[in-house]
Design a protein around this motif. Sequence first.
Motif, PDB file in Angstrom:
ATOM      1  N   SER A  15     -13.959   0.164  -9.114  1.00 10.70           N
ATOM      2  CA  SER A  15     -12.704   0.422  -9.820  1.00 10.70           C
ATOM      3  C   SER A  15     -12.937   0.304 -11.315  1.00 10.70           C
ATOM      4  CB  SER A  15     -11.615  -0.558  -9.379  1.00 10.70           C
ATOM      5  OG  SER A  15     -10.509  -0.535 -10.273  1.00 10.70           O
TER       6      SER A  15
ATOM      7  N   ALA B 297       2.088   2.002  -3.386  1.00 13.76           N
ATOM      8  CA  ALA B 297       1.067   2.469  -4.320  1.00 13.76           C
ATOM      9  C   ALA B 297       0.598   3.881  -4.019  1.00 13.76           C
ATOM     10  CB  ALA B 297      -0.136   1.521  -4.278  1.00 13.76           C
ATOM     11  N   THR B 298       0.928   4.403  -2.826  1.00 11.96           N
ATOM     12  CA  THR B 298       0.491   5.744  -2.394  1.00 11.96           C
ATOM     13  C   THR B 298      -0.991   5.962  -2.696  1.00 11.96           C
ATOM     14  OG1 THR B 298       1.139   6.770  -4.500  1.00 11.96           O
ATOM     15  CG2 THR B 298       2.790   6.700  -2.737  1.00 11.96           C
ATOM     16  N   THR B 299      -1.819   5.079  -2.129  1.00 10.42           N
ATOM     17  CA  THR B 299      -3.245   5.133  -2.382  1.00 10.42           C
ATOM     18  C   THR B 299      -4.013   5.439  -1.105  1.00 10.42           C
ATOM     19  OG1 THR B 299      -5.143   3.839  -3.124  1.00 10.42           O
ATOM     20  CG2 THR B 299      -3.425   2.633  -1.976  1.00 10.42           C
ATOM     21  N   ARG B 300      -5.190   6.023  -1.269  1.00  8.49           N
ATOM     22  CA  ARG B 300      -6.068   6.255  -0.116  1.00  8.49           C
ATOM     23  C   ARG B 300      -6.879   5.010   0.220  1.00  8.49           C
ATOM     24  NH1 ARG B 300      -8.719  12.258  -1.231  1.00  8.49           N
ATOM     25  NH2 ARG B 300      -6.749  13.434  -1.235  1.00  8.49           N
ATOM     26  N   SER B 301      -7.085   4.168  -0.745  1.00  8.32           N
ATOM     27  CA  SER B 301      -7.879   2.968  -0.526  1.00  8.32           C
ATOM     28  C   SER B 301      -7.123   1.984   0.364  1.00  8.32           C
ATOM     29  CB  SER B 301      -8.213   2.295  -1.863  1.00  8.32           C
ATOM     30  OG  SER B 301      -8.987   3.159  -2.677  1.00  8.32           O
TER      31      SER B 301
ATOM     32  N   TRP C  94      -5.898  -1.061  -6.104  1.00  8.30           N
ATOM     33  CA  TRP C  94      -6.393  -0.544  -4.833  1.00  8.30           C
ATOM     34  C   TRP C  94      -7.693   0.217  -5.104  1.00  8.30           C
ATOM     35  CZ3 TRP C  94      -4.059  -1.700  -0.199  1.00  8.30           C
ATOM     36  CH2 TRP C  94      -2.797  -2.300  -0.287  1.00  8.30           C
TER      37      TRP C  94
ATOM     38  N   ALA D 230      -7.099  -4.020  -1.631  1.00  7.95           N
ATOM     39  CA  ALA D 230      -6.499  -4.247  -2.954  1.00  7.95           C
ATOM     40  C   ALA D 230      -7.015  -5.557  -3.533  1.00  7.95           C
ATOM     41  CB  ALA D 230      -4.982  -4.274  -2.855  1.00  7.95           C
TER      42      ALA D 230
ATOM     43  N   ARG E 136       0.832  -1.208   0.000  1.00  9.43           N
ATOM     44  CA  ARG E 136       0.000   0.000   0.000  1.00  9.43           C
ATOM     45  C   ARG E 136       0.863   1.252   0.000  1.00  9.43           C
ATOM     46  NH1 ARG E 136      -4.278   2.037   4.680  1.00  9.43           N
ATOM     47  NH2 ARG E 136      -5.278   3.652   3.410  1.00  9.43           N
TER      48      ARG E 136
END
Length: 566
Positions: free
Chosen positions: A498, A70-74, A318, A77, A67
């Motif tokens: 998604s 991926a620098t994601t807020r979700s 994600w 995955a 995570r």
Amino acid sequence: MTTSSPTIAKRPPQFFWLLLVRWCTIALLLGGAGGCASLPANEGRTPSTFFAQPEITPLGQLVQARRAQATTRSDSAFHLLDDVETALTSRLALIDGAQRTLDLQYYAIHADASTEVLLQRLRDAARRGVRVRILLDDFNSVGADAQVLRLAFEPNVQIRLFNPLPGNRSNMIGRIITSLHDVGRMQKRMHNKLFLADSAWGITGGRNLGDQYFGTGDKQNFVDLDVLAAGRIVRDMAVSFDRFWNDELAYPVQTLLDPEDLDELRKWQPASAARAAEAPKPVLPVTVSPTVLPSVTPTAVVQAERPPMDLRTVPLVWAPATLLVDAPGKVGPGDDEVNAGETVIDGLLNLMQQAQRDVLIISPYFVPGERMMAIYGQLRKRGVRIRVLTNSLASNDAPAAHAGYARYREDLLAMGVEVYEMRSDPETAPGLQGGHAPERRARDLFTGGPGGSKGGSSRASLHSKAVIIDGRLSVIGSMNLDLRSQLKNSEVGLVIRSGALAQEATQQVEQTMATAAYRLERKDHGFHWRAPPGAAFGDEDSEPGASTKLRLLVRMLGPFAPDQML
């Protein structure tokens, strides 16, 4: 106007009396047998819960690292498992990576070569200290498949059977006979499918466990779809598992095995003596007190040479997600309508009603019923495109379900629904051959190398269950678009928002439509099955690939079988 069989018409009058007496006698015998058997009291069960600290395990830490990359807020995955090889190797990866818990919930686990590999790995995990819980619907745990229950006698392994049937496990017919007094409950099954490791990674979708779900069946192989999940959504899956595991309908397997069942476990021998003699490791050796199972014979298979999926590098999407899941009580005693409006199918239909452009349905058993048909009609009036991929008669492993679906074909086409039926030819089926992983490669996992394929003459059958809405919302799980999933079975499904994942799933389905399915069209006095442009097979004017005997069977079943029973 009715017609009668010429053969029967020539019978003497006493024939009919003899026939009547015979059937009355059978009915009395069945009724008496059904009233004799009963279930034991389900007392003394110890409640248990999912592992609540996945972040301290290597699998949980891997999720956190992925995570961060991926620098994601979700916080969840996903990765689609659309072929037999990734379906198997992903499960092996979860077993091998688990350090605390492995929780499996399935409608059916068959005792065959593929599950020998998986259960051997589960046994190894238990022996290194991993707690293994297996929750299995009881309907199919009979005959040879009852051998799966031997794993319950391993330390650190618990198996519970959901909504069990009374009687011994020697054969399916006997168990059905002993349950005839309670047909309503027998019809309700736990159809959920979950595979969870350390509450950090999990799998759900259409696949049960067995050769035909991993491309190695002798007579039939299923084209199926799972999704690998990681992160927060897996905790929701684990909570759902616990609800079923601790429910009063979940019986510890030891309370249900009678002396005859134990004798059958003792007698069990490997399916392939040659393979057992050559194999380096035994599979499913049962370590128990000599007074319980004193003479269990172990078997073995050649261990899978292909390594498990690498969870460090498998592509992940994600995305926000939620879990649709039925309550365990849906399978319990009571009125079919007790949970009306609150089921997985109801939630899915509510999502479909919000569609603006496109609904893509993949359902092997497609028996809509009045409410679903009304919703499809409303969507079509708003201009929403609806495409359905289901089985042809030849590829359907449940002719009765096809009889139910056939009732709706004309009305579906009349309202503008695009209907596609998958062929039974495995050479054109994606995910078995010609897909991401050829069938032969999956078979090599169990045979130890090329040349040992045993499924070359098998037929392909669609088993994937998914709905894709407006190219942005995907629902993947255990549910079919039929009244059995809505009213009888408990189901589970992941709702993933998604565009990327929906596009990937849509491309896979469209590939099947373009290479391995007929488009159904209306004709003056019936239907026309149109082959895709450039296909190696041609159009048909009758059920493609189906024998005359099978066609007649479906015609006979059609008028009598109620939709909710199919």
